[in-house]
Motif scaffolding. Sequence first.
Motif, PDB file in Angstrom:
ATOM      1  N   THR A 190       0.929  -1.325  -0.118  1.00 26.10           N
ATOM      2  CA  THR A 190       0.073   0.285   0.004  1.00 26.10           C
ATOM      3  C   THR A 190       0.841   1.250  -0.094  1.00 26.10           C
ATOM      4  O   THR A 190       0.617   2.175  -0.666  1.00 26.10           O
ATOM      5  CB  THR A 190      -0.878   0.114   1.196  1.00 26.10           C
ATOM      6  N   GLY A 191       1.882   1.231   0.756  1.00 27.16           N
ATOM      7  CA  GLY A 191       2.742   2.436   0.664  1.00 27.16           C
ATOM      8  C   GLY A 191       3.572   2.641  -0.480  1.00 27.16           C
ATOM      9  O   GLY A 191       3.490   3.721  -0.947  1.00 27.16           O
ATOM     10  N   ASP A 192       4.000   1.522  -1.019  1.00 26.51           N
ATOM     11  CA  ASP A 192       4.759   1.569  -2.514  1.00 26.51           C
ATOM     12  C   ASP A 192       3.455   2.330  -3.513  1.00 26.51           C
ATOM     13  O   ASP A 192       4.025   3.048  -4.257  1.00 26.51           O
ATOM     14  CB  ASP A 192       5.189   0.168  -2.903  1.00 26.51           C
ATOM     15  N   PHE A 193       2.368   1.922  -3.315  1.00 25.46           N
ATOM     16  CA  PHE A 193       1.380   2.396  -4.222  1.00 25.46           C
ATOM     17  C   PHE A 193       0.883   3.843  -4.089  1.00 25.46           C
ATOM     18  O   PHE A 193       0.864   4.587  -4.809  1.00 25.46           O
ATOM     19  CB  PHE A 193       0.037   1.487  -4.169  1.00 25.46           C
ATOM     20  N   MET A 194       0.745   4.269  -2.687  1.00 25.13           N
ATOM     21  CA  MET A 194       0.368   5.449  -2.320  1.00 25.13           C
ATOM     22  C   MET A 194       1.312   6.390  -2.675  1.00 25.13           C
ATOM     23  O   MET A 194       0.918   7.847  -3.233  1.00 25.13           O
ATOM     24  CB  MET A 194       0.081   5.344  -0.914  1.00 25.13           C
ATOM     25  N   THR A 195       2.704   6.062  -2.623  1.00 25.84           N
ATOM     26  CA  THR A 195       3.812   7.120  -2.697  1.00 25.84           C
ATOM     27  C   THR A 195       4.041   7.282  -4.282  1.00 25.84           C
ATOM     28  O   THR A 195       4.952   7.923  -4.542  1.00 25.84           O
ATOM     29  CB  THR A 195       4.796   6.754  -1.868  1.00 25.84           C
ATOM     30  N   LEU A 196       3.750   6.191  -5.086  1.00 26.99           N
ATOM     31  CA  LEU A 196       3.940   6.051  -6.477  1.00 26.99           C
ATOM     32  C   LEU A 196       5.559   5.761  -6.660  1.00 26.99           C
ATOM     33  O   LEU A 196       6.097   6.316  -7.542  1.00 26.99           O
ATOM     34  CB  LEU A 196       3.666   7.157  -7.313  1.00 26.99           C
ATOM     35  N   ALA A 197       6.131   5.215  -5.472  1.00 26.56           N
ATOM     36  CA  ALA A 197       7.362   4.959  -5.528  1.00 26.56           C
ATOM     37  C   ALA A 197       8.066   4.134  -6.829  1.00 26.56           C
ATOM     38  O   ALA A 197       8.939   4.412  -7.333  1.00 26.56           O
ATOM     39  CB  ALA A 197       7.842   4.319  -4.102  1.00 26.56           C
ATOM     40  N   SER A 198       7.112   3.279  -7.301  1.00 29.64           N
ATOM     41  CA  SER A 198       7.516   2.014  -8.307  1.00 29.64           C
ATOM     42  C   SER A 198       7.490   3.172  -9.491  1.00 29.64           C
ATOM     43  O   SER A 198       7.846   2.625 -10.527  1.00 29.64           O
ATOM     44  CB  SER A 198       6.680   0.914  -8.240  1.00 29.64           C
ATOM     45  N   GLN A 199       6.788   4.272  -9.699  1.00 26.46           N
ATOM     46  CA  GLN A 199       6.934   5.105 -10.769  1.00 26.46           C
ATOM     47  C   GLN A 199       8.054   5.681 -11.072  1.00 26.46           C
ATOM     48  O   GLN A 199       8.411   6.291 -12.200  1.00 26.46           O
ATOM     49  CB  GLN A 199       5.766   6.087 -10.868  1.00 26.46           C
ATOM     50  N   ASP A 200       9.050   6.206 -10.109  1.00 23.86           N
ATOM     51  CA  ASP A 200      10.128   6.949 -10.158  1.00 23.86           C
ATOM     52  C   ASP A 200      11.198   5.889 -10.192  1.00 23.86           C
ATOM     53  O   ASP A 200      11.619   5.668  -9.232  1.00 23.86           O
ATOM     54  CB  ASP A 200      10.035   7.798  -8.900  1.00 23.86           C
ATOM     55  N   VAL A 201      11.649   6.068 -11.389  1.00 24.28           N
ATOM     56  CA  VAL A 201      12.994   5.203 -11.830  1.00 24.28           C
ATOM     57  C   VAL A 201      14.446   5.873 -11.774  1.00 24.28           C
ATOM     58  O   VAL A 201      15.416   5.289 -11.936  1.00 24.28           O
ATOM     59  CB  VAL A 201      12.832   4.489 -12.982  1.00 24.28           C
ATOM     60  N   SER A 202      14.253   7.117 -11.589  1.00 24.58           N
ATOM     61  CA  SER A 202      15.461   7.940 -11.546  1.00 24.58           C
ATOM     62  C   SER A 202      16.552   7.411 -10.718  1.00 24.58           C
ATOM     63  O   SER A 202      17.896   7.568 -10.923  1.00 24.58           O
ATOM     64  CB  SER A 202      15.332   9.465 -11.475  1.00 24.58           C
ATOM     65  N   GLY A 203      16.259   7.579  -9.310  1.00 28.12           N
ATOM     66  CA  GLY A 203      16.906   7.176  -8.276  1.00 28.12           C
ATOM     67  C   GLY A 203      17.630   5.682  -8.478  1.00 28.12           C
ATOM     68  O   GLY A 203      18.922   5.382  -8.239  1.00 28.12           O
ATOM     69  N   MET A 204      16.876   4.849  -9.032  1.00 25.40           N
ATOM     70  CA  MET A 204      17.247   3.453  -9.302  1.00 25.40           C
ATOM     71  C   MET A 204      18.000   3.347 -10.315  1.00 25.40           C
ATOM     72  O   MET A 204      19.059   2.663 -10.249  1.00 25.40           O
ATOM     73  CB  MET A 204      15.697   2.493  -9.394  1.00 25.40           C
ATOM     74  N   LEU A 205      17.771   4.054 -11.204  1.00 23.49           N
ATOM     75  CA  LEU A 205      18.962   4.047 -12.441  1.00 23.49           C
ATOM     76  C   LEU A 205      20.165   4.583 -12.046  1.00 23.49           C
ATOM     77  O   LEU A 205      21.345   4.265 -12.567  1.00 23.49           O
ATOM     78  CB  LEU A 205      18.124   4.865 -13.452  1.00 23.49           C
ATOM     79  N   SER A 206      20.225   5.649 -11.253  1.00 26.36           N
ATOM     80  CA  SER A 206      21.421   6.325 -10.894  1.00 26.36           C
ATOM     81  C   SER A 206      22.343   5.255 -10.053  1.00 26.36           C
ATOM     82  O   SER A 206      23.548   5.268 -10.260  1.00 26.36           O
ATOM     83  CB  SER A 206      21.372   7.659  -9.956  1.00 26.36           C
ATOM     84  N   LEU A 207      21.865   4.637  -9.105  1.00 27.95           N
ATOM     85  CA  LEU A 207      22.486   3.655  -8.403  1.00 27.95           C
ATOM     86  C   LEU A 207      22.843   2.488  -9.311  1.00 27.95           C
ATOM     87  O   LEU A 207      23.927   2.067  -9.071  1.00 27.95           O
ATOM     88  CB  LEU A 207      21.539   3.278  -7.105  1.00 27.95           C
ATOM     89  N   LEU A 208      21.878   1.989 -10.131  1.00 25.75           N
ATOM     90  CA  LEU A 208      22.134   0.697 -11.064  1.00 25.75           C
ATOM     91  C   LEU A 208      23.316   1.235 -11.758  1.00 25.75           C
ATOM     92  O   LEU A 208      24.330   0.541 -12.064  1.00 25.75           O
ATOM     93  CB  LEU A 208      20.952   0.497 -11.987  1.00 25.75           C
ATOM     94  N   ASN A 209      23.292   2.567 -12.219  1.00 25.49           N
ATOM     95  CA  ASN A 209      24.607   2.893 -13.346  1.00 25.49           C
ATOM     96  C   ASN A 209      25.886   2.987 -12.564  1.00 25.49           C
ATOM     97  O   ASN A 209      26.896   2.553 -12.856  1.00 25.49           O
ATOM     98  CB  ASN A 209      24.172   4.049 -13.990  1.00 25.49           C
ATOM     99  N   ASP A 210      25.794   3.550 -11.308  1.00 20.27           N
ATOM    100  CA  ASP A 210      27.008   3.488 -10.424  1.00 20.27           C
ATOM    101  C   ASP A 210      27.504   2.067 -10.155  1.00 20.27           C
ATOM    102  O   ASP A 210      28.697   1.895 -10.309  1.00 20.27           O
ATOM    103  CB  ASP A 210      26.482   4.096  -9.007  1.00 20.27           C
ATOM    104  N   LEU A 211      26.536   1.164  -9.881  1.00 24.35           N
ATOM    105  CA  LEU A 211      27.128  -0.162  -9.430  1.00 24.35           C
ATOM    106  C   LEU A 211      27.753  -1.025 -10.790  1.00 24.35           C
ATOM    107  O   LEU A 211      28.472  -1.817 -10.706  1.00 24.35           O
ATOM    108  CB  LEU A 211      26.034  -1.014  -8.960  1.00 24.35           C
ATOM    109  N   LEU A 212      27.208  -0.594 -12.085  1.00 27.79           N
ATOM    110  CA  LEU A 212      27.528  -1.259 -13.286  1.00 27.79           C
ATOM    111  C   LEU A 212      28.890  -0.801 -14.004  1.00 27.79           C
ATOM    112  O   LEU A 212      29.131  -0.946 -14.872  1.00 27.79           O
ATOM    113  CB  LEU A 212      26.352  -1.398 -14.321  1.00 27.79           C
ATOM    114  N   GLY A 213      29.041   0.374 -13.495  1.00 29.55           N
ATOM    115  CA  GLY A 213      30.317   1.236 -13.880  1.00 29.55           C
ATOM    116  C   GLY A 213      30.315   1.743 -15.131  1.00 29.55           C
ATOM    117  O   GLY A 213      29.205   2.147 -15.486  1.00 29.55           O
ATOM    118  N   PRO A 214      31.256   2.255 -15.866  1.00 28.25           N
ATOM    119  CA  PRO A 214      31.274   2.977 -17.134  1.00 28.25           C
ATOM    120  C   PRO A 214      30.509   2.387 -18.214  1.00 28.25           C
ATOM    121  O   PRO A 214      30.788   0.962 -18.118  1.00 28.25           O
ATOM    122  CB  PRO A 214      32.707   3.320 -17.426  1.00 28.25           C
TER     123      PRO A 214
END
Length: 126
Positions: A14-38
């Motif tokens: 419910t919290g994930d849905f109400m905050t629309l957290a799963s719709q915002d991928v920018s933070g996830m992509l930043s961290l993903l690119n950091d872990l995957l390197g150049p």
Amino acid sequence: MKITEQLTSAVTKTGDFMTLASQDVSGMLSLLNDLLGPVPRPDAPSKLEQRASAAGMIDVIRLWQRQDDAPAATEEEIRQFFTEEELTRFSNETGLSATATLSMLQTLLPRCVRRRALHEPFTRCS
């Protein structure tokens, strides 16, 4: 599953849905690119390839690199590719539950790997 676990799971979803957290991928992509390197270069193996090789997933990564619409990664592949500490970091830094974090990574990782292979910046699909 115990009633307290069911309640916690329901509240988390419910919290994930109400905050629309799963719709915002920018933070996830930043961290993903950091872990995957150049982005990979033809003359040197990338951090992504080294990680995939160590996890026994180089064939999976190669498939994602070749396919425009690669299927989502499985939960097992995500858990094999990332350490528990990294998954926790994704969850903490994005504010997503562990379940939502896994779900987003299952979708984003193959797409991100494909974009990196094409040397294109990742843009969210419509």
